[in-house]
Design a protein around this motif. Sequence first.
Motif, PDB file in Angstrom:
ATOM      1  N   THR A  41      -0.670  -2.496   0.475  1.00 41.98           N
ATOM      2  CA  THR A  41       0.114  -3.254   1.450  1.00 41.98           C
ATOM      3  C   THR A  41      -0.353  -4.701   1.537  1.00 41.98           C
ATOM      4  O   THR A  41       0.467  -5.617   1.681  1.00 41.98           O
ATOM      5  CB  THR A  41       0.031  -2.569   2.832  1.00 41.98           C
ATOM      6  OG1 THR A  41       0.513  -1.224   2.705  1.00 41.98           O
ATOM      7  CG2 THR A  41       0.886  -3.287   3.861  1.00 41.98           C
ATOM      8  N   ILE A  44       1.105  -6.640  -1.383  1.00 40.64           N
ATOM      9  CA  ILE A  44       2.517  -6.916  -1.127  1.00 40.64           C
ATOM     10  C   ILE A  44       2.646  -8.022  -0.082  1.00 40.64           C
ATOM     11  O   ILE A  44       3.447  -8.948  -0.221  1.00 40.64           O
ATOM     12  CB  ILE A  44       3.249  -5.648  -0.640  1.00 40.64           C
ATOM     13  CG1 ILE A  44       3.159  -4.521  -1.678  1.00 40.64           C
ATOM     14  CG2 ILE A  44       4.698  -5.961  -0.286  1.00 40.64           C
ATOM     15  CD1 ILE A  44       3.932  -4.720  -2.933  1.00 40.64           C
ATOM     16  N   TYR A 274       8.765  -4.869  -0.312  1.00 39.70           N
ATOM     17  CA  TYR A 274       7.691  -3.929  -0.682  1.00 39.70           C
ATOM     18  C   TYR A 274       8.164  -3.003  -1.800  1.00 39.70           C
ATOM     19  O   TYR A 274       7.502  -2.866  -2.845  1.00 39.70           O
ATOM     20  CB  TYR A 274       7.329  -3.111   0.570  1.00 39.70           C
ATOM     21  CG  TYR A 274       5.983  -2.413   0.566  1.00 39.70           C
ATOM     22  CD1 TYR A 274       5.599  -1.569  -0.454  1.00 39.70           C
ATOM     23  CD2 TYR A 274       5.098  -2.581   1.630  1.00 39.70           C
ATOM     24  CE1 TYR A 274       4.380  -0.911  -0.426  1.00 39.70           C
ATOM     25  CE2 TYR A 274       3.860  -1.936   1.670  1.00 39.70           C
ATOM     26  CZ  TYR A 274       3.510  -1.094   0.638  1.00 39.70           C
ATOM     27  OH  TYR A 274       2.308  -0.453   0.665  1.00 39.70           O
TER      28      TYR A 274
END
Length: 311
Positions: A41, A44, A274
């Motif tokens: 995450t 991203i 994402y």
Amino acid sequence: MKKIILLTALTISLVSCGNNKKDKEASSINIDGSSTVYPVTEAIAEEYRSVDSDVDVTIGVSGTGGGFQKFGRGETDISNASRPIKEDEKKIAESNNIDFVELEVAYDGLAVVVNPENDWVDCFTVEQLRKIWEPSAQGTITRWNQIDPSWPDEEIHLFGPGVASGTFDYFTEAVVGKSGSSRGDYTASEDDNVLVQGVSGDKYGLGFFGLAYYEENADKLRMVAVDGGEGCVEPSTETVSNGTYAPLSRPLFVYVNSSSVQNNPKVVDFINFYLDEAPSLLKDVGYVPLTSEEYKEQKEKFNAFVEKHQK
């Protein structure tokens, strides 16, 4: 006349402050949860910040369980998770009128690691790992030669994720047979760097965590293959994606809050970004991407969720 001007100015100021606050909230995305999913995450988010620098993406690491607690109370927009949400965690969200969608974003393998000076073990069977980690091993299985008589008569020093970690849940379910079922006399931490330091500094250390953390620290550790019944296999991009590294390969998830989808269009933009960018960025952080068809399915699932909650 002065009173009217002052009142008008005050009204404009209050409206402006209110709008600024609303704009600030709308340009923030709050994420928490799994330490295993964090690098995915964060990679991203870093790319997303370069595309939309006005959005403040903050990412906490309180473990999958800790993340779900915050998510269920409505404190976060997105929750990183290295296991599916549990029934009691669902109930917390439901009690706060929070709906959510579960999205698979990557695959990961769990690495079983030892100190580089360990020259006696190259492969563990699942049965051997169970013998080491099951609850009944606490205080009884304490030395290497209790696992294999040819191994040293030295203490095993164990390192692993804490009980709030999805990695802990997954490992205990896959190895011991029941999620959360483990001996308690080991060095536990939600911070994988602490586990890396523990094993790398102890000749008789043994630990486990996500494959990506091993790959970041391969110069300090040695990975051990696992025999799930079909022979010894080491985790890699190939063995994780094709399922031959069993039973220690798994999907990774993000969960998205319905109210965030309703009230913050940046969350919708971020999740679509994402799912679009994950395939190209995942290998840089040591994870295995889904297939293009699987990402397409996840995006369709998310878009259906958005449509449902933006009506």
